[in-house]
Design an enzyme around this catalytic site. Structure first.
Site, PDB file in Angstrom:
ATOM      1  N   ARG A 168      29.684 -85.354 162.593  1.00 42.77           N
ATOM      2  CA  ARG A 168      28.294 -85.787 162.799  1.00 42.77           C
ATOM      3  C   ARG A 168      28.168 -86.743 163.980  1.00 42.77           C
ATOM      4  O   ARG A 168      27.271 -86.639 164.792  1.00 42.77           O
ATOM      5  CB  ARG A 168      27.761 -86.455 161.533  1.00 42.77           C
ATOM      6  CG  ARG A 168      26.973 -85.504 160.651  1.00 42.77           C
ATOM      7  CD  ARG A 168      26.283 -86.267 159.563  1.00 42.77           C
ATOM      8  NE  ARG A 168      27.258 -86.969 158.728  1.00 42.77           N
ATOM      9  CZ  ARG A 168      27.651 -86.550 157.534  1.00 42.77           C
ATOM     10  NH1 ARG A 168      27.143 -85.475 157.013  1.00 42.77           N
ATOM     11  NH2 ARG A 168      28.545 -87.214 156.830  1.00 42.77           N
ATOM     12  N   ARG A 225      36.367 -76.905 152.646  1.00 43.04           N
ATOM     13  CA  ARG A 225      35.668 -76.081 151.659  1.00 43.04           C
ATOM     14  C   ARG A 225      35.479 -74.684 152.233  1.00 43.04           C
ATOM     15  O   ARG A 225      35.158 -74.529 153.421  1.00 43.04           O
ATOM     16  CB  ARG A 225      34.290 -76.671 151.330  1.00 43.04           C
ATOM     17  CG  ARG A 225      34.306 -77.786 150.326  1.00 43.04           C
ATOM     18  CD  ARG A 225      34.711 -77.301 148.919  1.00 43.04           C
ATOM     19  NE  ARG A 225      34.756 -78.379 147.960  1.00 43.04           N
ATOM     20  CZ  ARG A 225      35.855 -79.088 147.652  1.00 43.04           C
ATOM     21  NH1 ARG A 225      37.002 -78.831 148.239  1.00 43.04           N
ATOM     22  NH2 ARG A 225      35.804 -80.035 146.736  1.00 43.04           N
ATOM     23  N   GLU A 254      35.764 -69.034 145.180  1.00 43.84           N
ATOM     24  CA  GLU A 254      37.017 -69.239 144.430  1.00 43.84           C
ATOM     25  C   GLU A 254      36.806 -69.013 142.935  1.00 43.84           C
ATOM     26  O   GLU A 254      35.758 -69.395 142.427  1.00 43.84           O
ATOM     27  CB  GLU A 254      37.520 -70.666 144.667  1.00 43.84           C
ATOM     28  CG  GLU A 254      37.909 -70.883 146.099  1.00 43.84           C
ATOM     29  CD  GLU A 254      38.259 -72.351 146.392  1.00 43.84           C
ATOM     30  OE1 GLU A 254      38.400 -73.150 145.441  1.00 43.84           O
ATOM     31  OE2 GLU A 254      38.386 -72.680 147.567  1.00 43.84           O
ATOM     32  N   HIS A 272      43.969 -72.971 146.675  1.00 41.50           N
ATOM     33  CA  HIS A 272      43.363 -74.320 146.617  1.00 41.50           C
ATOM     34  C   HIS A 272      44.306 -75.341 145.969  1.00 41.50           C
ATOM     35  O   HIS A 272      44.026 -75.888 144.903  1.00 41.50           O
ATOM     36  CB  HIS A 272      42.017 -74.266 145.880  1.00 41.50           C
ATOM     37  CG  HIS A 272      41.148 -75.467 146.165  1.00 41.50           C
ATOM     38  ND1 HIS A 272      39.774 -75.428 146.110  1.00 41.50           N
ATOM     39  CD2 HIS A 272      41.454 -76.742 146.520  1.00 41.50           C
ATOM     40  CE1 HIS A 272      39.274 -76.609 146.411  1.00 41.50           C
ATOM     41  NE2 HIS A 272      40.282 -77.435 146.655  1.00 41.50           N
TER      42      HIS A 272
HETATM   43  C1  8YV Z   1      40.732 -80.543 144.045  1.00 41.41           C
HETATM   44  C2  8YV Z   1      39.518 -80.904 146.245  1.00 41.41           C
HETATM   45  O1  8YV Z   1      41.623 -79.497 143.906  1.00 41.41           O
HETATM   46  O2  8YV Z   1      39.335 -83.206 145.980  1.00 41.41           O
HETATM   47  C3  8YV Z   1      38.813 -82.186 146.374  1.00 41.41           C
HETATM   48  O3  8YV Z   1      37.690 -82.177 146.896  1.00 41.41           O
HETATM   49  O4  8YV Z   1      39.120 -79.937 146.771  1.00 41.41           O
HETATM   50  C4  8YV Z   1      40.779 -80.816 145.506  1.00 41.41           C
HETATM   51  O5  8YV Z   1      41.558 -81.936 145.707  1.00 41.41           O
HETATM   52  C5  8YV Z   1      39.502 -80.066 143.415  1.00 41.41           C
HETATM   53  O6  8YV Z   1      38.456 -80.944 143.568  1.00 41.41           O
HETATM   54  C6  8YV Z   1      39.763 -79.857 141.935  1.00 41.41           C
HETATM   55  O7  8YV Z   1      38.672 -79.370 141.298  1.00 41.41           O
END
Ligand code: 8YV
Length: 318
Positions: A168, A225, A254, A272
């Protein structure tokens, strides 16, 4: 823990890791279904969107403690307007995700999973694995130079790689070159390291144009993401050899991964696992519990999300 918090009813949403379950049960009255007396939510995974409509089921809700640093499944701005504080689990996973990002980059460029398969299939007995591309001389563009982005940059510096970034805003305390546009960053680099968080603002910002700007030797790494990347455009760019390869830890839908990606021998795909070590997942789980314990102990939230920081400070009781 004070009797004050043992009296607080918490609803566990999603599948809480054992450490979170244990911590919640130790300190709170835990339920798994919506209930009018619930004052806190512990959100661990699952696909439930925690937005204004969802929290109407919980008229006494004060706090949502979410597992993970990313919280695109929670509408934090709308919850803050309702006076509900949202917390997440930053910092405790920074190094782990950065390690994974570096590993994924090296694995993609030097084809480590493919080379491993080659040996196991007995092919080494018949000849050496073909020479691979290299990390040497590459320039890495980081999309999202936050806590994790900076930890990745530090590791890339140790690998003697040039680093630039887009986000940003330009960060005055950072020496890497800033690009005001993502396209400009992609044109300048041959590796794009996506660390950006999800949500409407970043949806599909890595599109056909950006991918093609990386060039035929280009590599896309995504540990942020899946929604940040237009997956259909990525598949097309890989099929048409507009870019060389991709290393992906996150996907748009996912745990479903497109068959086209799975069929590609030259990409590296991980389910992930950025933060998925016992050590780090325990630290994240502990922080989910600690935020609730601190809140209901009258000491405020430990790690509120940015949208809720003012609210959290104004509501801290102790
Ligand atoms: C986790 C993630 O696997 O922290 C995050 O944002 O993407 C990962 O560390 C995820 O949130 C688990 O649900």
């Amino acid at each position: 823990m004070s009797s004050m918090s043992k009296n607080a009813r918490i609803c566990a949403v999603g599948s809480a890791p054992p450490l979170v379950d244990k911590g919640l049960n130790e300190h709170f009255d835990v339920v798994r279904e919506a209930d009018l007396e619930v004052r806190g939510l512990a959100v661990c995974g699952g696909h439930t969107r925690i937005d204004g409509a969802f929290v109407e089921l919980f008229p006494k809700l004060e706090i949502v403690s979410s597992f993970g640093v990313g919280y695109d499944h929670v509408d934090a701005a709308s919850l803050a307007k309702r006076g509900i504080v949202v917390t997440h689990t930053p910092d405790v996973l920074t190094g782990e995700v950065a390690d994974l990002a570096l590993g994924l980059l090296i694995s993609t460029v030097r084809q480590l999973p493919q080379v491993d398969r080659y040996l196991r299939e007995g092919k080494w007995l018949k000849g050496a694995y073909p020479l691979t591309t290299t990390l040497r001389g590459r320039k890495v563009g980081i999309l999202g130079l936050g806590r994790i982005g900076k930890a990745i940059a530090m590791r890339l510096e140790a690998c003697d790689l040039e680093i630039e970034y887009h986000g940003r805003n330009a960060q005055p305390d950072v020496a890497y070159r800033y690009h005001p546009t993502l396209l400009g960053l992609a044109q300048s680099c041959d590796v794009l390291m996506v660390v950006a968080s999800g949500g409407a603002e970043t949806r599909h910002i890595v599109n056909k144009e950006v991918l093609e700007a990386l060039g035929a030797d280009g590599i896309l790494i995504n540990v942020g993401r899946g929604t940040v990347v237009d997956e259909a455009a990525l598949i097309k760019a890989l099929q048409d050899k507009k870019i060389l390869s991709a290393g992906l830890d996150v996907f748009e839908d996912e745990p479903r991964v497109p068959a086209e990606l799975i069929a590609m021998e030259h990409v590296v795909l991980l389910p992930h696992v950025g933060s998925a070590s016992v050590h780090t997942r325990n630290a994240m789980g502990q922080l989910v519990v600690d935020n609730l314990v601190s809140w209901f102990g009258g000491k405020g939230a430990i790690t509120p999300v940015p949208e809720c920081q003012t609210l959290a400070a104004s509501k801290a009781k102790g």
